[in-house]
Design an enzyme around this catalytic site. Sequence first.
Site, PDB file in Angstrom:
ATOM      1  N   CYS A 116       0.836  -1.206   0.000  1.00  0.00           N
ATOM      2  CA  CYS A 116       0.000   0.000   0.000  1.00  0.00           C
ATOM      3  C   CYS A 116       0.874   1.260   0.000  1.00  0.00           C
ATOM      4  O   CYS A 116       1.706   1.454   0.890  1.00  0.00           O
ATOM      5  CB  CYS A 116      -0.921  -0.018   1.224  1.00  0.00           C
ATOM      6  N   GLY A 147     -15.079   7.237  -6.494  1.00  0.00           N
ATOM      7  CA  GLY A 147     -13.867   7.915  -6.965  1.00  0.00           C
ATOM      8  C   GLY A 147     -12.601   7.548  -6.205  1.00  0.00           C
ATOM      9  O   GLY A 147     -11.550   8.148  -6.426  1.00  0.00           O
ATOM     10  N   HIS A 157      -8.509   8.033   2.913  1.00  0.00           N
ATOM     11  CA  HIS A 157      -7.858   9.349   3.024  1.00  0.00           C
ATOM     12  C   HIS A 157      -8.891  10.439   2.873  1.00  0.00           C
ATOM     13  O   HIS A 157      -9.840  10.315   2.096  1.00  0.00           O
ATOM     14  CB  HIS A 157      -6.755   9.503   1.967  1.00  0.00           C
ATOM     15  N   HIS A 213      -9.420  14.209   1.646  1.00  0.00           N
ATOM     16  CA  HIS A 213      -8.848  15.328   0.889  1.00  0.00           C
ATOM     17  C   HIS A 213      -9.220  16.632   1.594  1.00  0.00           C
ATOM     18  O   HIS A 213     -10.379  16.825   1.981  1.00  0.00           O
ATOM     19  CB  HIS A 213      -9.444  15.388  -0.519  1.00  0.00           C
TER      20      HIS A 213
HETATM   21  P1  5GP Z   1      -8.613   9.247  -4.491  1.00  0.00           P
HETATM   22  O1  5GP Z   1      -8.954   9.373  -5.955  1.00  0.00           O
HETATM   23  O2  5GP Z   1      -8.280   7.818  -4.105  1.00  0.00           O
HETATM   24  O3  5GP Z   1      -9.633   9.886  -3.588  1.00  0.00           O
HETATM   25  O4  5GP Z   1      -7.315  10.128  -4.288  1.00  0.00           O
HETATM   26  C1  5GP Z   1      -6.024   9.627  -4.307  1.00  0.00           C
HETATM   27  C2  5GP Z   1      -5.106  10.829  -4.256  1.00  0.00           C
HETATM   28  O5  5GP Z   1      -3.814  10.378  -3.902  1.00  0.00           O
HETATM   29  C3  5GP Z   1      -4.964  11.551  -5.604  1.00  0.00           C
HETATM   30  O6  5GP Z   1      -5.353  12.908  -5.445  1.00  0.00           O
HETATM   31  C4  5GP Z   1      -3.490  11.395  -5.953  1.00  0.00           C
HETATM   32  O7  5GP Z   1      -2.944  12.530  -6.568  1.00  0.00           O
HETATM   33  C5  5GP Z   1      -2.856  11.117  -4.602  1.00  0.00           C
HETATM   34  N1  5GP Z   1      -1.660  10.283  -4.655  1.00  0.00           N
HETATM   35  C6  5GP Z   1      -1.550   9.096  -5.305  1.00  0.00           C
HETATM   36  N2  5GP Z   1      -0.303   8.587  -5.123  1.00  0.00           N
HETATM   37  C7  5GP Z   1       0.357   9.486  -4.336  1.00  0.00           C
HETATM   38  C8  5GP Z   1       1.691   9.507  -3.809  1.00  0.00           C
HETATM   39  O8  5GP Z   1       2.514   8.606  -4.022  1.00  0.00           O
HETATM   40  N3  5GP Z   1       2.023  10.576  -3.038  1.00  0.00           N
HETATM   41  C9  5GP Z   1       1.145  11.594  -2.772  1.00  0.00           C
HETATM   42  N4  5GP Z   1       1.577  12.606  -2.023  1.00  0.00           N
HETATM   43  N5  5GP Z   1      -0.123  11.591  -3.264  1.00  0.00           N
HETATM   44  C10 5GP Z   1      -0.504  10.552  -4.035  1.00  0.00           C
HETATM   45 ZN    ZN Z   2      -2.255   1.303   3.637  1.00  0.00          ZN
END
Ligand code: 5GP
Ligand code: ZN
Length: 141
Positions: free
Chosen positions: A3, A93, A100, A102
């Site tokens: 992960c 999404g 996490h 945002h």
């Molecule tokens: P989701 O679409 O799952 O809500 O958001 C995942 C977020 O994680 C995206 O905004 C993406 O830019 C961010 N993200 C993905 N991989 C990494 C990473 O390795 N480092 C950081 N800092 N952000 C990441």
């Molecule tokens: Zn994890």
Amino acid sequence: MSCIFCKIAEAEIPAKVVYEDDTVLAFLDIKPINPGHVLVIPKDHAESLAEISPEHLKCVAAAGRKVAEALRQALSSKCEGVNLFLADGKAAGQEVGHIHLHVIPRYPGDGFGLKFPTHYGNIPQDETDAVHKKLRSLLED
Ligand code: 5GP
Ligand code: ZN
């Protein structure tokens, strides 16, 4: 451990950390919607709302609020609003399988937003009433 957010929590891969306590880590999103876009994660792996403990979810929410307050100070006039956004499941999404939150600084005309479906405003009343009834019975004490 595969992960990516666990790896960030363990400092196995780098991230621009802005806040940390025993339970949560907050760091800049690698592909920000606006500068200052932060992700708050629980340090312990949990994929979804169903998996995270209520206590850890509270810590994530509290850290999200702290970060939002700091963003308003740090970006002053540039940050006129903040979105807290949590995608629970692929259909919502979620791309990274470690829950996490945002924290997204917003300003007028920044081009980001939720897209409304064509049926918006036209959901049949009986569907609304049916889900209302089910939710009331599932959620009553
Ligand atoms: P989701 O679409 O799952 O809500 O958001 C995942 C977020 O994680 C995206 O905004 C993406 O830019 C961010 N993200 C993905 N991989 C990494 C990473 O390795 N480092 C950081 N800092 N952000 C990441
Ligand atoms: Zn994890």
